[in-house]
Design an enzyme around this catalytic site. Structure first.
Site, PDB file in Angstrom:
ATOM      1  N   ASP A   1       0.869  -1.175   0.000  1.00 34.12           N
ATOM      2  CA  ASP A   1       0.000   0.000   0.000  1.00 34.12           C
ATOM      3  C   ASP A   1       0.904   1.222   0.000  1.00 34.12           C
ATOM      4  OD1 ASP A   1      -1.850   2.010   0.366  1.00 34.12           O
ATOM      5  OD2 ASP A   1      -2.342   1.457   2.442  1.00 34.12           O
ATOM      6  N   ALA A   2       1.197   1.734  -1.203  1.00 33.09           N
ATOM      7  CA  ALA A   2       2.101   2.874  -1.350  1.00 33.09           C
ATOM      8  C   ALA A   2       1.307   4.164  -1.193  1.00 33.09           C
ATOM      9  CB  ALA A   2       2.793   2.815  -2.708  1.00 33.09           C
ATOM     10  N   GLY A   3       1.271   4.665   0.039  1.00 35.04           N
ATOM     11  CA  GLY A   3       0.519   5.874   0.325  1.00 35.04           C
ATOM     12  C   GLY A   3       1.334   7.126   0.099  1.00 35.04           C
ATOM     13  N   ASN A   4       0.733   8.266   0.417  1.00 32.75           N
ATOM     14  CA  ASN A   4       1.407   9.540   0.174  1.00 32.75           C
ATOM     15  C   ASN A   4       2.631   9.737   1.054  1.00 32.75           C
ATOM     16  OD1 ASN A   4      -0.314  11.044  -1.820  1.00 32.75           O
ATOM     17  ND2 ASN A   4      -1.874  10.588  -0.299  1.00 32.75           N
TER      18      ASN A   4
ATOM     19  N   LYS B   1       2.930   0.935   3.477  1.00 31.75           N
ATOM     20  CA  LYS B   1       2.416  -0.104   4.372  1.00 31.75           C
ATOM     21  C   LYS B   1       2.441  -1.417   3.605  1.00 31.75           C
ATOM     22  CE  LYS B   1      -0.898   2.830   4.666  1.00 31.75           C
ATOM     23  NZ  LYS B   1      -0.204   4.078   4.381  1.00 31.75           N
TER      24      LYS B   1
ATOM     25  N   TYR C   1     -18.575   5.134 -10.084  1.00 31.23           N
ATOM     26  CA  TYR C   1     -17.851   6.342 -10.490  1.00 31.23           C
ATOM     27  C   TYR C   1     -18.146   6.609 -11.957  1.00 31.23           C
ATOM     28  CZ  TYR C   1     -14.265   9.101  -8.028  1.00 31.23           C
ATOM     29  OH  TYR C   1     -13.583  10.048  -7.306  1.00 31.23           O
TER      30      TYR C   1
ATOM     31  N   GLY D   1      -9.401   6.244  -7.189  1.00 26.32           N
ATOM     32  CA  GLY D   1      -8.105   5.927  -6.603  1.00 26.32           C
ATOM     33  C   GLY D   1      -8.006   4.459  -6.220  1.00 26.32           C
TER      34      GLY D   1
ATOM     35  N   ASP E   1      -6.344   3.078  -3.907  1.00 25.03           N
ATOM     36  CA  ASP E   1      -6.431   2.853  -2.465  1.00 25.03           C
ATOM     37  C   ASP E   1      -7.877   2.853  -1.992  1.00 25.03           C
ATOM     38  OD1 ASP E   1      -6.585   5.575  -3.108  1.00 25.03           O
ATOM     39  OD2 ASP E   1      -5.707   6.212  -1.206  1.00 25.03           O
ATOM     40  N   ARG E   2      -8.698   3.720  -2.580  1.00 23.95           N
ATOM     41  CA  ARG E   2     -10.120   3.744  -2.213  1.00 23.95           C
ATOM     42  C   ARG E   2     -10.803   2.447  -2.637  1.00 23.95           C
ATOM     43  NH1 ARG E   2     -12.533   9.199  -4.592  1.00 23.95           N
ATOM     44  NH2 ARG E   2     -14.404   8.546  -3.428  1.00 23.95           N
TER      45      ARG E   2
END
Length: 253
Positions: free
Chosen positions: A10-13, A17, A92, A99, A101-102
């Site tokens: 999980d490559a977040g801003n 993670k 959507y 996104g 991640d969403r």
């Protein structure tokens, strides 16, 4: 426990993670600093070797390229939102532009609650998404997260800065005013989406909360909600684990 392990990313801003999953069992999980990914790579070498990696990336192509280089020759399959996947339907206007991640969080949410759900990811930005019992992602909002709200005030004004403050009913200092202003804004956004989803379906929607600032928001939501709050660690990784089990189109990066 059987089968080869899958590396979940999980490559977040602000940070990476990750988890190592084997079947339904999470063998290891952790958080890595982008500034020192070599230390994370060295730690992975001591764990069971994964057969594949699946992930979602909102940190941009440079981060994706850096991770691909570190893990080579292990390919990474990066999630992209789909019109329909994992029992969910994505409403959507342009499903692929949701996104990753969403989408992963919505897929993961289904493992924890199968009724009408408001899925909240409280990170650098906070997303609040409406998921119906029937599996329809109806839409959602994005707002600055708790720390980003405070930083915006500090950067956009001459005198406010980043003072600390406690959560109180009636703030009586600048720090308390800023902290509680951010908390009320974030909590209010969640409550409004919960009310909208409940009105849409005619059923009471549950709030599912995850993300780095979940602990900051949870007490405020528990006090304001008339329904139980479900707090979940690593919701995005839960969604990726489901996809890593086989419900994911091949799309290597």
């Amino acid at each position: 426990m059987s089968g080869a392990a899958t590396l979940l990313l999980d490559a977040g801003n602000t940070r990476l993670k990750w988890a190592l999953q084997q079947g339904a069992v999470r063998l290891h999980q952790g958080v890595a600093d982008y500034a020192d990914l070599s230390a994370w790579q060295a730690g992975l070498a001591a764990l069971p070797a994964p057969a594949k990696a699946v992930g979602c990336n909102v940190a941009g192509p440079a981060r994706a390229a850096a991770l691909a280089a570190l893990l080579a020759p292990l390919p990474i399959v990066w999630l992209q939102a789909a019109a329909e996947q994992g029992g969910l339907r994505n409403h959507y206007r342009e499903p692929a532009r949701l996104g990753a991640d969403r989408w992963a969080a919505l897929l993961g949410a289904r493992r924890h609650h199968t009724g009408d759900t408001v899925v909240v990811m409280a990170g650098t930005a906070m997303t609040v998404d409406a998921l119906s019992r029937e599996g329809d992602f109806l839409g959602g909002i994005i707002v600055p997260g708790f720390r980003l709200m405070r930083a915006a005030l500090a950067q956009g004004t001459a005198d406010l800065g980043l003072p600390e403050g406690d959560a109180v009913d009636f703030p009586r200092s600048t720090g308390e005013a800023i902290v509680n202003g951010a908390l009320l804004a974030l909590t209010g956004a969640i409550l409004q989406m919960q009310q909208r989803l409940s009105q849409r379906t005619g059923r009471t929607a549950t709030v599912l909360l995850s993300g780095g600032d979940a602990d900051v928001l949870a007490p405020q939501l528990q006090a304001a909600l008339a329904v139980p709050l479900i707090a979940v660690d690593n919701l995005v990784l839960d969604g990726l684990a489901q996809l890593g089990a086989g419900d994911m189109p091949e799309q290597d990066a």
